[in-house]
Design an enzyme around this catalytic site. Sequence first.
Site, short mmCIF file in Angstrom:
data_model
loop_
_atom_site.label_atom_id
_atom_site.label_comp_id
_atom_site.label_asym_id
_atom_site.label_seq_id
_atom_site.Cartn_x
_atom_site.Cartn_y
_atom_site.Cartn_z
N ASP A 153 0.81 -1.22 0.00
CA ASP A 153 0.00 0.00 0.00
C ASP A 153 0.84 1.27 0.00
OD1 ASP A 153 -2.46 -1.33 0.01
OD2 ASP A 153 -2.41 -1.57 2.18
N MET A 187 -5.52 -2.83 -5.10
CA MET A 187 -5.53 -2.66 -3.65
C MET A 187 -5.30 -1.20 -3.26
SD MET A 187 -3.52 -6.08 -2.39
CE MET A 187 -4.36 -7.68 -2.41
N GLY A 188 -5.65 -0.89 -2.02
CA GLY A 188 -5.49 0.46 -1.51
C GLY A 188 -6.74 0.90 -0.79
N GLU A 225 -9.65 -0.15 -4.34
CA GLU A 225 -10.69 -0.83 -3.56
C GLU A 225 -11.31 0.10 -2.51
OE1 GLU A 225 -9.02 -4.05 -1.29
OE2 GLU A 225 -7.42 -2.80 -0.46
N TYR A 259 -4.77 -10.85 -5.20
CA TYR A 259 -3.49 -11.44 -4.80
C TYR A 259 -2.48 -11.48 -5.94
CZ TYR A 259 -5.27 -13.14 -0.27
OH TYR A 259 -5.77 -13.23 0.99
N LEU A 260 -2.95 -11.48 -7.18
CA LEU A 260 -2.04 -11.54 -8.32
C LEU A 260 -1.06 -10.38 -8.30
CD1 LEU A 260 -4.53 -12.54 -11.16
CD2 LEU A 260 -3.02 -14.04 -9.85
N GLN A 261 -1.53 -9.19 -7.93
CA GLN A 261 -0.67 -8.01 -7.98
C GLN A 261 0.45 -8.06 -6.95
OE1 GLN A 261 -3.15 -4.46 -6.70
NE2 GLN A 261 -4.53 -6.13 -6.15
#
Length: 420
Positions: A144, A190-191, A247, A297-299
């Site tokens: 993050d 994400m974030g 997100e 999860y890929l990232q």
Amino acid sequence: MAKANLFYAQSGGVTAVINASACGVIETARQHKAEIGKVYAGRNGIIGALTEELIDTSKETAATVAALRHTPAGAFGSCRYKLKSLEDNRAEYQRLMDVFRAHNIRYFLYNGGGDSQDTANKVSMLSQKEGFPITCIGIPKTVDNDLPVTDNCPGFGSVAKYVAVSIREAGLDVASMCESSTKVFVMEVMGRHAGWIAGAAGLAAEKEGDAPHIIIFPEIAFNKAAFMRKVKACVKRHGYCAVVVSEGAHYKDGKFLADAGGTDAFGHTQLGGVAPFLANLIKQELGYKYHWAVADYLQRSARHIASATDVEQAYAMGKAAVDFALAGKNAVMPTIVRKPGKSYRWTVGEASLAEVANVEKPMPRDYITRDGFGITQKARDYFSPLIRGEDYPPFKNGLPDYARLKNVLVTKKLPIWKAP
């Protein structure tokens, strides 16, 4: 007198390079056998200390430890487990002290984000009061990129590279089909409260018309009308529209677009599905055919496309943590300090755990364009060096050849722990 042992643990969501930090810790500690005895790793993070499940890393060969540098995820297991305050649950902290005493652990290195640094700071303070001082050093980690003081966080550069590459490739895909098929593509990254990852995706747009055309940040309240106008104008001009959304995107009142109800282990709102939410909204309002994807999860596990800068910095933070401990420093965390100048250079700094614990650093407003849907040149200058360089893992039979550890546990010396 027996040499002091070192305890290392991984915490929170893992990254493509957290094991590079572990490699830095273990390899550096092995170079100081006169000062450090065993290096133990917690099985599943801090839970491993509470349950006295300590992995003896001396059972791993030098080659296996070296392979950690190119292996993603948490080799020893991580966890989402937040210790309560000392006042609310002293028993947990007392259990940690009992385990550390039983195994002569005098060094505690915790590899994680803000919550983890808070734990390390509290253990440091309690150990002094208990008369069994433990040197506690934090090791920064979070995709993050929201830890304060440090210029950036190990784990971020690689996820930033992944999302920028992904939206560029997906954008080319949609552009080639938009005349008769999909016109809108939405990618969720994400974030929760900070839009660093979403912002980094903007690096893919190097010229007018490149994807992503729109970025939705947690720092900017979502305005449905403005968003729809932007999507419609983009499709009209370019034939398609590629959107990257964090997100943690939310309305002006603070409600998340993707509030799934409930909370996680840290008490954070459980999020889910902002990409399909936006895609359906676009379909309802504008009628465009769409596709969406959640990097999820890929990232954060994509070690095959990790940033060389990120790998180097992750290893350096692990090494620095051991160096700090042996230098007598306590309750501190090594940081990445960006040096001034046109060319990218960095060095190792330090911050007190009290400065870092439970503090989130959002993206600065001047990194985001005035309309709230893109990144500025200042943001590009910040992001760009963090994704540079390739550090491919070795491949075997067409697949990455990652480390496989024995993870041998030491013999327990205390009664079985039961959570209060």
